[in-house]
Design a protein around this motif. Structure first.
Motif, PDB file in Angstrom:
ATOM      1  N   GLN A  15     -14.755  -9.073 -36.826  1.00  0.00           N
ATOM      2  CA  GLN A  15     -14.166  -9.361 -38.134  1.00  0.00           C
ATOM      3  C   GLN A  15     -14.694 -10.681 -38.694  1.00  0.00           C
ATOM      4  O   GLN A  15     -14.949 -10.803 -39.892  1.00  0.00           O
ATOM      5  CB  GLN A  15     -12.639  -9.399 -38.016  1.00  0.00           C
ATOM      6  CG  GLN A  15     -12.017  -8.033 -37.731  1.00  0.00           C
ATOM      7  CD  GLN A  15     -10.519  -8.113 -37.506  1.00  0.00           C
ATOM      8  OE1 GLN A  15      -9.998  -9.128 -37.042  1.00  0.00           O
ATOM      9  NE2 GLN A  15      -9.821  -7.047 -37.828  1.00  0.00           N
ATOM     10  N   PHE A  16     -14.874 -11.655 -37.812  1.00  0.00           N
ATOM     11  CA  PHE A  16     -15.400 -12.946 -38.244  1.00  0.00           C
ATOM     12  C   PHE A  16     -16.829 -12.806 -38.771  1.00  0.00           C
ATOM     13  O   PHE A  16     -17.196 -13.389 -39.790  1.00  0.00           O
ATOM     14  CB  PHE A  16     -15.359 -13.927 -37.068  1.00  0.00           C
ATOM     15  CG  PHE A  16     -15.843 -15.300 -37.405  1.00  0.00           C
ATOM     16  CD1 PHE A  16     -15.143 -16.083 -38.312  1.00  0.00           C
ATOM     17  CD2 PHE A  16     -16.984 -15.821 -36.828  1.00  0.00           C
ATOM     18  CE1 PHE A  16     -15.580 -17.368 -38.632  1.00  0.00           C
ATOM     19  CE2 PHE A  16     -17.428 -17.092 -37.138  1.00  0.00           C
ATOM     20  CZ  PHE A  16     -16.722 -17.868 -38.044  1.00  0.00           C
ATOM     21  N   LEU A  20     -18.350 -13.762 -42.478  1.00  0.00           N
ATOM     22  CA  LEU A  20     -19.417 -14.751 -42.614  1.00  0.00           C
ATOM     23  C   LEU A  20     -20.465 -14.325 -43.646  1.00  0.00           C
ATOM     24  O   LEU A  20     -21.179 -15.169 -44.185  1.00  0.00           O
ATOM     25  CB  LEU A  20     -20.104 -14.979 -41.269  1.00  0.00           C
ATOM     26  CG  LEU A  20     -19.368 -15.904 -40.285  1.00  0.00           C
ATOM     27  CD1 LEU A  20     -20.173 -16.046 -39.009  1.00  0.00           C
ATOM     28  CD2 LEU A  20     -19.114 -17.277 -40.893  1.00  0.00           C
ATOM     29  N   THR A  21     -20.553 -13.040 -43.923  1.00  0.00           N
ATOM     30  CA  THR A  21     -21.527 -12.582 -44.919  1.00  0.00           C
ATOM     31  C   THR A  21     -21.230 -13.154 -46.297  1.00  0.00           C
ATOM     32  O   THR A  21     -22.116 -13.215 -47.151  1.00  0.00           O
ATOM     33  CB  THR A  21     -21.541 -11.047 -45.015  1.00  0.00           C
ATOM     34  OG1 THR A  21     -20.259 -10.573 -45.481  1.00  0.00           O
ATOM     35  CG2 THR A  21     -21.855 -10.414 -43.670  1.00  0.00           C
ATOM     36  N   GLY A  31     -23.175  -8.701 -39.993  1.00  0.00           N
ATOM     37  CA  GLY A  31     -21.848  -8.434 -40.529  1.00  0.00           C
ATOM     38  C   GLY A  31     -21.670  -6.986 -40.946  1.00  0.00           C
ATOM     39  O   GLY A  31     -20.608  -6.392 -40.752  1.00  0.00           O
ATOM     40  N   SER A  32     -22.719  -6.397 -41.519  1.00  0.00           N
ATOM     41  CA  SER A  32     -22.657  -4.995 -41.940  1.00  0.00           C
ATOM     42  C   SER A  32     -22.508  -4.082 -40.735  1.00  0.00           C
ATOM     43  O   SER A  32     -21.704  -3.146 -40.735  1.00  0.00           O
ATOM     44  CB  SER A  32     -23.917  -4.634 -42.730  1.00  0.00           C
ATOM     45  OG  SER A  32     -24.038  -5.418 -43.888  1.00  0.00           O
ATOM     46  N   ASN A  33     -23.292  -4.351 -39.692  1.00  0.00           N
ATOM     47  CA  ASN A  33     -23.175  -3.550 -38.475  1.00  0.00           C
ATOM     48  C   ASN A  33     -21.824  -3.754 -37.796  1.00  0.00           C
ATOM     49  O   ASN A  33     -21.273  -2.833 -37.202  1.00  0.00           O
ATOM     50  CB  ASN A  33     -24.309  -3.896 -37.510  1.00  0.00           C
ATOM     51  CG  ASN A  33     -25.655  -3.386 -37.969  1.00  0.00           C
ATOM     52  OD1 ASN A  33     -25.727  -2.417 -38.726  1.00  0.00           O
ATOM     53  ND2 ASN A  33     -26.716  -4.029 -37.547  1.00  0.00           N
ATOM     54  N   SER A  34     -21.302  -4.966 -37.890  1.00  0.00           N
ATOM     55  CA  SER A  34     -19.983  -5.250 -37.307  1.00  0.00           C
ATOM     56  C   SER A  34     -18.898  -4.462 -38.017  1.00  0.00           C
ATOM     57  O   SER A  34     -17.985  -3.920 -37.379  1.00  0.00           O
ATOM     58  CB  SER A  34     -19.686  -6.755 -37.381  1.00  0.00           C
ATOM     59  OG  SER A  34     -20.600  -7.496 -36.613  1.00  0.00           O
ATOM     60  N   GLN A  51     -12.782 -11.033 -49.405  1.00  0.00           N
ATOM     61  CA  GLN A  51     -13.422 -11.485 -50.641  1.00  0.00           C
ATOM     62  C   GLN A  51     -14.873 -11.889 -50.402  1.00  0.00           C
ATOM     63  O   GLN A  51     -15.205 -12.543 -49.405  1.00  0.00           O
ATOM     64  CB  GLN A  51     -12.671 -12.691 -51.214  1.00  0.00           C
ATOM     65  CG  GLN A  51     -11.339 -12.339 -51.837  1.00  0.00           C
ATOM     66  CD  GLN A  51     -10.766 -13.542 -52.526  1.00  0.00           C
ATOM     67  OE1 GLN A  51     -10.892 -13.696 -53.733  1.00  0.00           O
ATOM     68  NE2 GLN A  51     -10.130 -14.404 -51.769  1.00  0.00           N
ATOM     69  N   ASN A  52     -15.716 -11.497 -51.371  1.00  0.00           N
ATOM     70  CA  ASN A  52     -17.109 -11.952 -51.459  1.00  0.00           C
ATOM     71  C   ASN A  52     -17.987 -11.519 -50.284  1.00  0.00           C
ATOM     72  O   ASN A  52     -19.096 -12.043 -50.128  1.00  0.00           O
ATOM     73  CB  ASN A  52     -17.170 -13.477 -51.594  1.00  0.00           C
ATOM     74  CG  ASN A  52     -16.392 -13.975 -52.792  1.00  0.00           C
ATOM     75  OD1 ASN A  52     -16.498 -13.431 -53.884  1.00  0.00           O
ATOM     76  ND2 ASN A  52     -15.574 -15.002 -52.585  1.00  0.00           N
ATOM     77  N   ILE A  53     -17.523 -10.592 -49.449  1.00  0.00           N
ATOM     78  CA  ILE A  53     -18.384 -10.140 -48.353  1.00  0.00           C
ATOM     79  C   ILE A  53     -19.579  -9.382 -48.923  1.00  0.00           C
ATOM     80  O   ILE A  53     -19.514  -8.786 -49.993  1.00  0.00           O
ATOM     81  CB  ILE A  53     -17.616  -9.266 -47.341  1.00  0.00           C
ATOM     82  CG1 ILE A  53     -17.103  -7.973 -48.005  1.00  0.00           C
ATOM     83  CG2 ILE A  53     -16.497 -10.039 -46.687  1.00  0.00           C
ATOM     84  CD1 ILE A  53     -16.539  -6.980 -47.012  1.00  0.00           C
TER      85      ILE A  53
END
Length: 771
Positions: A15-16, A20-21, A31-34, A51-53
């Motif tokens: 999730q973190f 971070l993206t 982050g996308s794969n996570s 927000q803003n990911i």
């Protein structure tokens, strides 16, 4: 997958990485794969602040984002099929190149839809219905462009001329109507049949329209003038099918009199009569080169005739019930057939052999259609489902569910990217033909990026370390050697070395290029929790449950200094940007600053009331942030050693803190399942929405509005149901100034609105608030 799904630390880590993206583009792939992995693990993502990911090149099929704040998010090449966005905030989103199985749902007809047809340029879809109307739809926006009224009975068939300028329609009122597509006005009413019109077909040169009726006749019409050019008599019963040859010299017709007839278009004379059939002939079709005529029969057979010699070439047997439709592939090498026996069959018509059988539908198959490139076959069934089949591998690639009742027909767009389907449920659905499934997944525990962003190292509880290529998402290698859990991994600044610390009490150094272990450092007497390289890469720091901190000379592999002072295990070590100071945090609730050259303690930072879990220097070297099990974050002045601020907001242990590259923002993660961003200068948490968004949400709290559909949202649809039956949901979601565009260019705002979204540009209209 099952093992890590129950590991809260791994879930929090993933999730973190997703969050971070929003701050650093180098984390987009990870982050996308996570996010994909979290969804595959069936993790509940409801009520999250996302927000803003920035998510790219992945699938989030079945993701449960009920009441999540996705404002400002950017999606690119993401499959959102089956996502649940009920009650979500979608302010200022930029989602492009989206993939979704179901595109726009065209709602407007008041009765069953009988026929659909794409315009040759693929921009317009025409539909005919039992409600006696024809509707024109904008494929890109999903909006109705026009409604054509005039028929006095159900519209049976609609079809565009090959040049797309004229639309024809027919029904049981004995007439055919021609419509100007541009002006949406009726051009002509073609009257002549004495009973209902069953079928029509444009010639490829757009000059002639042929029609067949229940009055046993075929009529040829001049498309330009609307006048009848000829009447072809010969059939002794209703004409059920007609088809022009590609060169427009021959017209084929099939009838309930069990015969097929070939007509010379120029002389209007019958060229041949193909007898010997024992039942009605519902479907006739020329091969693309015009040399072969194929048709299916109620006697369960398919017949192939040589058009030139008028000789029967083959009788294809295999179906065990009526053959409803036959269709040639675009290259003319293959014939497809559908039947009441619930099967689809592919035939090599030159050899007269069956080459494949597609089973999967539970009810009769109403329609089949090849994609323009011939690689995919679509089929529709009485059982509400559509099948997409790979012609080469003879496998079903996708099952499309969405209609509530039997599907009458399917049709590919000219570019092959979109499939249209119609049903007696009064709806027309557009489907994305290409699904774009995720190809790789990452598994791990502790994580570290190389400084150039090309490699990701994952340390795991399975005692191994995985090295992953960030760009491709593929695991490059697995490093084995530790005999227990790997707690920490760290790349050297030049990316040539990787250090790892483990519960086996050892530190190991690995050559990143050769993937070989080059050193084992064994001086700790308990679990090694953290390892960290100095900025110049010459020193490695490590800390342990044994309460000690070691500094190692990387060149020699020898211990340089032991830093003692903590009274409980040391959780993390971190170098200052200039490499002169080392910070450490401990279960003794303190943070200590050490001189790297002398090994002397420079300061003790006290203030936390529980274990200090994480520390991080700001890149400008001014501040140190710490996160603790007392739920707080503290900011410290490095120069004076004084506490500057306490950041409160988390409701559980703070697990990690990290500064943005420009030192202006701090990110924190917590066991309260949230990630928060903090503004360093104001020492305030960055809020989740701007003033406009707050104003909008405040207005939606109006009691009169709450009595409406937003209160009917069911946020508790089980995740397993969403994942198993991927039906896109967005009831009560808020969209303001957002872009949601399919990869084919289709604007998905219509689909979002159909799913119950509230869409507005600036402020909510007063009339909407007074509903």
């Amino acid at each position: 997958m099952k093992q890590i799904a129950h590991n809260k630390i791994i879930v929090q880590l993933l999730q973190f990485l997703v969050r971070l993206t929003a701050n650093d583009d180098q984390f987009i792939v990870c982050g996308s794969n996570s996010l994909n992995l979290l969804i595959e693990m069936k993790i509940d993502l409801r009520n999250q602040n996302l927000q803003n990911i920035k998510i790219k090149n992945t699938t989030i099929v079945g993701g449960n984002f009920v009441r999540c704040n996705l404002s400002g998010s950017e999606f690119d090449n993401v499959d959102i099929s089956g996502v649940n966005l009920n009650g979500a905030q979608l302010f200022n989103c930029r989602w492009k190149n989206l993939k979704i199985q179901e595109l726009n749902k065209f709602v407007g007809h008041r009765n069953a839809v009988r026929s659909v047809c794409f315009s040759p340029d693929g921009t317009t879809l025409a539909s005919g219905s039992n409600d006696k109307s024809i509707r024109l739809w904008d494929v890109k926006t999903g909006q109705q462009k026009g409604k054509l009224d005039g028929h006095s009975d159900s519209v049976r068939t609609v079809g565009f001329s090959p040049d797309g300028t004229v639309l024809a329609s027919c029904n049981h009122d004995k007439s055919i109507r021609l419509w100007d597509v541009k002006t949406r006005k009726k051009k002509a009413k073609l009257e002549g049949h004495t009973l209902g019109v069953n079928i029509f077909c444009f010639s490829f040169d757009c000059t002639t329209l042929a029609s067949g009726g229940e009055d046993k006749s075929i009529r040829l019409w001049d498309v330009k003038t609307g006048l009848q050019k000829a009447k072809l008599d010969g059939h002794r019963n209703s004409v059920l099918s007609i088809c022009f040859s590609p060169d427009v010299t021959t017209l084929a017709s099939g009838s309930a009199d069990k015969s097929i007839r070939l007509w010379d278009v120029k002389t209007r004379q019958q060229k041949a009569k193909l007898d010997g059939h024992t039942s009605n002939l519902y479907s006739v079709c020329f091969s693309p080169n015009g040399t072969t005529l194929g048709f299916g029969s109620v006697d369960n057979s398919i017949y192939l005739w040589d058009v030139k010699t008028v000789q029967k070439k083959a009788k294809l047997e295999g179906h065990i019930s009526t053959v409803l439709q036959v269709c040639f592939s675009p290259d003319g090498s293959t014939l497809a057939s559908s039947s009441y026996d619930k099967s689809i069959r592919l035939w090599d018509f030159e050899a007269g052999q069956q080459i494949a059988k597609f089973d999967g539908h539970q009810y009769q198959i109403n329609s089949i259609c090849f994609s323009p490139d011939g690689t995919t076959l679509a089929s529709s069934s009485e059982g509400k489902s559509i099948g997409l089949w790979d012609v080469k591998t003879v496998q079903q690639t996708t099952k499309l569910d969405g209609h509530q009742y039997s599907i009458n027909s399917v049709c590919f767009s000219p570019d092959g990217t979109t499939l249209a389907s119609v049903s007696i449920d009064k709806s027309i659905l557009l489907w994305d033909v290409k699904t774009g499934k995720q190809k790789s997944k990452l598994k791990g525990h502790s994580v570290c990026f190389s400084l150039d962003g090309t490699l990701l190292a994952f340390g795991s509880y399975d005692k191994s370390i995985g090295l992953w290529d960030v760009k491709t998402g593929e695991q490059k290698t697995k490093l084995d050697g530790h005999t227990s859990n790997v707690y920490s991994v760290c790349f050297s600044p030049d990316g040539t070395l990787l250090a790892s610390g483990s519960a086996d009490k050892s530190i190991r150094l690995w050559d990143v290029k050769t993937r070989q272990q080059i050193a084992k450092l064994d001086d700790h007497i308990s679990n090694v929790y953290s390892v960290c390289f100095s900025p110049d890469g010459s020193i490695l720091a490590s800390c342990s449950v044994d309460k000690s901190i070691y500094l190692w000379d990387i060149k020699t592999g020898q211990q340089k200094l032991i830093l003692n002072g903590h009274s409980n295990y040391v959780r993390q070590v971190c170098f200052s940007p200039d490499g002169m100071t080392l910070a450490s945090c401990s279960a003794d609730k303190s943070i200590r600053l050490w001189d790297v050259i002398t090994g002397q303690q420079k300061a003790i930072l006290n203030g936390h009331s529980e274990l200090v879990q994480s520390i991080c220097f700001s890149p400008n070297g001014i501040n140190l942030a710490s996160g603790s099990w007392d739920n707080s974050i503290r900011l410290w002045d490095i120069k004076t050693g004084q506490q500057k601020a306490i950041l409160n907001g988390h409701t559980n242990y703070v697990n990690s803190v990290c500064f943005s590259p420009d030192s202006t923002t701090l990110a924190s993660s917590s066991r309260d399942e949230s990630i928060r961003l903090w503004h360093i200068q104001t020492e305030q948490q960055i809020q989740s929405a701007d003033n406009l968004n707050k104003e909008i949400l405040a207005q939606f709290k109006n009691p009169s509005f709450q009595n409406n559909s937003i209160t009917k949202i069911n946020p508790n649809i089980p995740i397993l149901v969403i994942a198993t039956y991927p039906y896109f949901l967005a009831n009560g979601a808020f969209i303001q100034n957002g872009k949601f565009v399919h990869q084919s260019g289709i604007d998905l705002l219509t689909l979002f609105k159909q799913r119950g979204c509230f869409i507005f540009q600036n402020k909510i209209p007063k009339e909407q608030l007074q509903m």
